[in-house]
Design an enzyme around this catalytic site. Structure first.
Site, mmCIF file in Angstrom:
data_model
loop_
_atom_site.group_PDB
_atom_site.id
_atom_site.type_symbol
_atom_site.label_atom_id
_atom_site.label_comp_id
_atom_site.label_asym_id
_atom_site.label_seq_id
_atom_site.Cartn_x
_atom_site.Cartn_y
_atom_site.Cartn_z
ATOM 1 N N SER A 15 0.829 -1.199 0.000
ATOM 2 C CA SER A 15 0.000 0.000 0.000
ATOM 3 C C SER A 15 0.862 1.247 0.000
ATOM 4 O O SER A 15 1.941 1.259 0.584
ATOM 5 C CB SER A 15 -0.903 -0.003 1.231
ATOM 6 O OG SER A 15 -1.731 1.122 1.198
ATOM 7 N N LYS A 68 -4.911 -6.338 3.063
ATOM 8 C CA LYS A 68 -4.774 -5.191 2.132
ATOM 9 C C LYS A 68 -6.154 -4.794 1.598
ATOM 10 O O LYS A 68 -6.464 -3.611 1.477
ATOM 11 C CB LYS A 68 -3.844 -5.569 0.973
ATOM 12 C CG LYS A 68 -3.828 -4.583 -0.191
ATOM 13 C CD LYS A 68 -3.092 -3.303 0.140
ATOM 14 C CE LYS A 68 -3.426 -2.103 -0.718
ATOM 15 N NZ LYS A 68 -3.208 -2.209 -2.127
ATOM 16 N N HIS A 93 -7.931 -2.957 4.245
ATOM 17 C CA HIS A 93 -7.334 -1.613 4.317
ATOM 18 C C HIS A 93 -8.033 -0.685 3.322
ATOM 19 O O HIS A 93 -8.425 0.432 3.647
ATOM 20 C CB HIS A 93 -5.827 -1.687 4.021
ATOM 21 C CG HIS A 93 -5.213 -0.348 3.721
ATOM 22 N ND1 HIS A 93 -5.352 0.272 2.495
ATOM 23 C CD2 HIS A 93 -4.509 0.513 4.485
ATOM 24 C CE1 HIS A 93 -4.748 1.448 2.523
ATOM 25 N NE2 HIS A 93 -4.226 1.621 3.720
ATOM 26 N N ASN A 94 -8.193 -1.166 2.113
ATOM 27 C CA ASN A 94 -8.809 -0.327 1.087
ATOM 28 C C ASN A 94 -10.284 -0.059 1.379
ATOM 29 O O ASN A 94 -10.794 1.014 1.091
ATOM 30 C CB ASN A 94 -8.642 -0.965 -0.300
ATOM 31 C CG ASN A 94 -7.195 -0.896 -0.775
ATOM 32 O OD1 ASN A 94 -6.284 -0.713 0.027
ATOM 33 N ND2 ASN A 94 -6.979 -1.048 -2.060
ATOM 34 N N GLU A 133 -10.337 2.553 3.903
ATOM 35 C CA GLU A 133 -9.985 3.801 3.195
ATOM 36 C C GLU A 133 -11.245 4.416 2.552
ATOM 37 O O GLU A 133 -11.476 5.618 2.649
ATOM 38 C CB GLU A 133 -8.939 3.447 2.140
ATOM 39 C CG GLU A 133 -8.510 4.558 1.224
ATOM 40 C CD GLU A 133 -7.586 3.997 0.122
ATOM 41 O OE1 GLU A 133 -6.644 3.252 0.438
ATOM 42 O OE2 GLU A 133 -7.835 4.314 -1.057
HETATM 43 N N1 NAP Z 1 -0.663 1.879 -8.947
HETATM 44 C C1 NAP Z 1 -0.902 1.804 -7.657
HETATM 45 O O1 NAP Z 1 -1.062 2.816 -6.939
HETATM 46 C C2 NAP Z 1 -0.935 0.462 -6.977
HETATM 47 C C3 NAP Z 1 -0.876 0.392 -5.594
HETATM 48 C C4 NAP Z 1 -0.841 -0.856 -4.984
HETATM 49 C C5 NAP Z 1 -0.885 -2.003 -5.761
HETATM 50 N N2 NAP Z 1 -0.971 -1.907 -7.129
HETATM 51 C C6 NAP Z 1 -1.001 -3.157 -7.894
HETATM 52 O O2 NAP Z 1 0.281 -3.391 -8.429
HETATM 53 C C7 NAP Z 1 0.151 -4.115 -9.657
HETATM 54 C C8 NAP Z 1 0.872 -3.363 -10.750
HETATM 55 O O3 NAP Z 1 0.269 -2.096 -10.894
HETATM 56 P P1 NAP Z 1 0.920 -0.906 -11.737
HETATM 57 O O4 NAP Z 1 0.168 0.328 -11.364
HETATM 58 O O5 NAP Z 1 2.397 -0.923 -11.570
HETATM 59 O O6 NAP Z 1 0.519 -1.355 -13.234
HETATM 60 P P2 NAP Z 1 1.045 -0.792 -14.641
HETATM 61 O O7 NAP Z 1 1.836 0.461 -14.472
HETATM 62 O O8 NAP Z 1 -0.132 -0.771 -15.534
HETATM 63 O O9 NAP Z 1 2.041 -1.935 -15.131
HETATM 64 C C9 NAP Z 1 1.576 -3.206 -15.416
HETATM 65 C C10 NAP Z 1 2.734 -4.141 -15.664
HETATM 66 O O10 NAP Z 1 2.212 -5.437 -15.858
HETATM 67 C C11 NAP Z 1 2.776 -6.010 -17.040
HETATM 68 N N3 NAP Z 1 1.849 -6.981 -17.616
HETATM 69 C C12 NAP Z 1 0.529 -6.813 -17.846
HETATM 70 N N4 NAP Z 1 -0.003 -7.934 -18.368
HETATM 71 C C13 NAP Z 1 0.990 -8.842 -18.448
HETATM 72 C C14 NAP Z 1 1.058 -10.178 -18.885
HETATM 73 N N5 NAP Z 1 -0.032 -10.826 -19.327
HETATM 74 N N6 NAP Z 1 2.249 -10.795 -18.858
HETATM 75 C C15 NAP Z 1 3.336 -10.150 -18.407
HETATM 76 N N7 NAP Z 1 3.342 -8.891 -17.960
HETATM 77 C C16 NAP Z 1 2.175 -8.232 -17.990
HETATM 78 C C17 NAP Z 1 3.039 -4.820 -17.935
HETATM 79 O O11 NAP Z 1 4.009 -5.179 -18.894
HETATM 80 P P3 NAP Z 1 4.153 -4.415 -20.299
HETATM 81 O O12 NAP Z 1 5.072 -3.277 -20.051
HETATM 82 O O13 NAP Z 1 4.730 -5.437 -21.190
HETATM 83 O O14 NAP Z 1 2.782 -3.995 -20.712
HETATM 84 C C18 NAP Z 1 3.545 -3.800 -16.905
HETATM 85 O O15 NAP Z 1 4.888 -4.008 -16.590
HETATM 86 C C19 NAP Z 1 -1.353 -4.261 -9.901
HETATM 87 O O16 NAP Z 1 -1.788 -5.498 -9.413
HETATM 88 C C20 NAP Z 1 -1.942 -3.149 -9.079
HETATM 89 O O17 NAP Z 1 -3.284 -3.409 -8.704
HETATM 90 C C21 NAP Z 1 -0.974 -0.705 -7.748
#
Ligand code: NAP
Length: 479
Positions: free
Chosen positions: A130, A184, A187-188, A191
């Site tokens: 988080s 987690k 938590h959300n 939130e």
């Molecule tokens: N953003 C936040 O604030 C936040 C906070 C807590 C948790 N999260 C969680 O963290 C995770 C990542 O979030 P993010 O915000 O970093 O996402 P993001 O910026 O959209 O990045 C997604 C990543 O996943 C890869 N990907 C997607 N589909 C794939 C597949 N089928 N095979 C291999 N790689 C794949 C993408 O690769 P490519 O570059 O090849 O497309 C990219 O590296 C999610 O589960 C999200 O819910 C996010």
């Protein structure tokens, strides 16, 4: 390739990239991999000098770079993408290796994946992270599931990169299999409730007290110095103080009033129904977002009569503000208590041994609901590990006692004026439900027995009973 990396991160989007940098900045050698290799190259190009990175273009190269037991962290979208990545990497791993899923997976998926990989001797560690983009880089709150054995290996690394409060890390082993992702999720949910309660307080201060957004920002700044002190109150003041550069008016007035929601708030409510865990403030907060987005429905209701009242005088407004503070605080305690109880209900259902004080400890920093009063929640559970409700703790109980009159007056006053306060109302109704001597559930039982022979228990003797409603004299039978 020499195996030199203490951890590998695959999925270098917003979160993965920043977590990899956080590990590297803290002295870990980090292998980095992404489906699209351009992202890996970009990370090295821009941030390569922040620490020791081992870029890998193929899964084989990536796995070969990891020290044993291999620690491989997946940071991709929850759902199919996570399964696809697991399917790609698991065949390259050996018994004893550890896959960490740091995405926002549903805890039921985590339980399924953990069980499947355990069969193959691979630890699967569902981990809630988080704090968003900035937290991932500067120090998130980390809720770790999976086996204690895996945590022995991973714990020191997670604790190093996590947020710290008073020198203590905001990372901990929560419990086995899906416990980290479950917590987690809750938590959300909390939130959502916290944000909605703050929004309702703002609405009341604006519509009833007649304050401007800038004046309300000052109120929130003041509250932030007291028992409500928290990240969410702090940013609320910032948002309210902001003016729109284009119109020069309050920013809050130019934003469309339809709120979005991602999966985790909804999952909390869905799961709560399965567990029969009454997280009503969280549910109302989630539905309030849904209602805000129902444009057609809102248009159909628009203009229908509601309450009216004259605006408050300046002196009355000041008194009202202090009442709103009580109502907000009391409702917040109830919403958090609902969240903690839901964790207890899940722990009983899934056989998790969760230290509830630890949950409060690791939410004090790094995450969105970080707040000063989490210290008190932690202390309450440290004093009594089996505390059923926060209201079983003397200080919280006293605060709720003190809030009685203002809490009720605020909600009554909102109802008289036709201002919706669904989360405030749900919190108070929850409180009144649980403290009631007798609930009308007794009548429900009668109705259920009437139309469906669902039977009932009596208060005066043991057993299960049914009234034969259609027979003359309505005799009672035992079953
Ligand atoms: N953003 C936040 O604030 C936040 C906070 C807590 C948790 N999260 C969680 O963290 C995770 C990542 O979030 P993010 O915000 O970093 O996402 P993001 O910026 O959209 O990045 C997604 C990543 O996943 C890869 N990907 C997607 N589909 C794939 C597949 N089928 N095979 C291999 N790689 C794949 C993408 O690769 P490519 O570059 O090849 O497309 C990219 O590296 C999610 O589960 C999200 O819910 C996010």
């Amino acid at each position: 390739m020499n195996a030199t990396a203490a951890i590998g991160v695959t999925g270098l989007g917003v979160m993965g990239r920043n977590l990899a940098r956080n590990f590297a900045r803290n002295g870990c050698t980090v292998a980095v991999h992404n489906r699209t290799a351009g992202r890996t190259r970009a990370l090295i190009e821009v941030y390569g000098d922040e620490g020791t990175f081992v870029p890998a273009e193929s899964p084989e190269e990536f796995v070969a770079a990891l020290e044993r037991p291999r620690r491989l962290m997946i940071m991709v979208q929850a759902g199919e993408a996570t399964d696809a990545v697991i399917d790609e990497f698991a065949p390259l791993l050996e018994p004893g290796d550890i896959i960490i899923d740091g995405g926002n997976a549903h805890f039921a998926d985590t339980r399924r994946r953990e069980a499947a990989l355990r069969e193959r001797g691979i630890h699967f560690v569902g981990t809630g992270v988080s704090g968003g983009e900035e937290g991932a880089l500067e120090g998130p709150s980390i809720m770790v599931g999976g086996s204690a054995e895996a945590y022995d290996v991973l714990g020191p690394m997670f604790e190093t990169i996590s947020a710290k409060v008073g020198g203590e890390p905001c990372a901990a082993h929560i419990g086995s299999d899906g416990a980290g992702h479950f917590v987690k999720m809750v938590h959300n949910g909390i939130e959502y409730a916290d944000m909605q309660l703050i929004a309702e307080a703002y609405d009341l201060l604006r519509q009833v007290a007649g304050y401007t957004p800038a004046e309300i920002a000052d109120v929130f700044r003041r509250w932030n110095e007291g028992r409500l002190g928290s990240y969410l109150i702090e940013i609320t003041a910032e948002v309210l103080a902001h003016t729109d550069p284009e119109t020069g008016g309050p920013f809050v007035d130019i934003v469309a009033d339809a709120a979005g929601q991602k999966g985790t708030g909804r999952w909390t409510v869905q799961t709560a129904l399965d567990l029969a865990s009454p997280v009503t403030a969280i549910a109302q907060a989630t539905f309030a977002r849904a209602a805000s987005g129902q444009r057609d429905l809102r248009a159909a209701y628009a203009g229908l009569p509601g309450g009216t009242r004259p605006p408050l005088s300046r002196t009355e407004a000041e008194r009202f503000t202090s009442q709103v503070e009580h109502a907000l605080y009391a409702s917040k305690v109830i919403a958090y208590d609902q969240g903690w109880k839901m964790i207890q209900d899940a722990a009983a259902e899934y056989g998790w041994k969760i230290d509830l004080g630890t949950v409060a400890r690791i939410w004090r920093g790094g995450c969105i609901i970080r707040a000063s009063f989490l210290d008190r929640i932690r202390a309450a559970y440290a004093f009594d590990r089996d505390l059923v409700s926060l209201l079983g703790e003397m200080e919280f109980a006293m605060e709720i006692t003190d809030a009685q009159v203002p809490w009720r007056e605020i909600i009554a006053s909102a109802a008289r004026r036709g201002i919706p306060v669904p989360a405030f109302s749900a919190a108070l109704a929850h409180y009144d439900t649980l403290r009631a001597d007798r609930l009308p559930a007794a009548l429900l039982q009668g109705q259920r027995d009437y139309f469906g022979a669902h039977t009932y228990q009596r208060v005066d003797r043991p057993g299960t009973f049914h009234t034969v409603w259609t027979a003359p004299g309505r005799p009672e039978t035992t079953t």
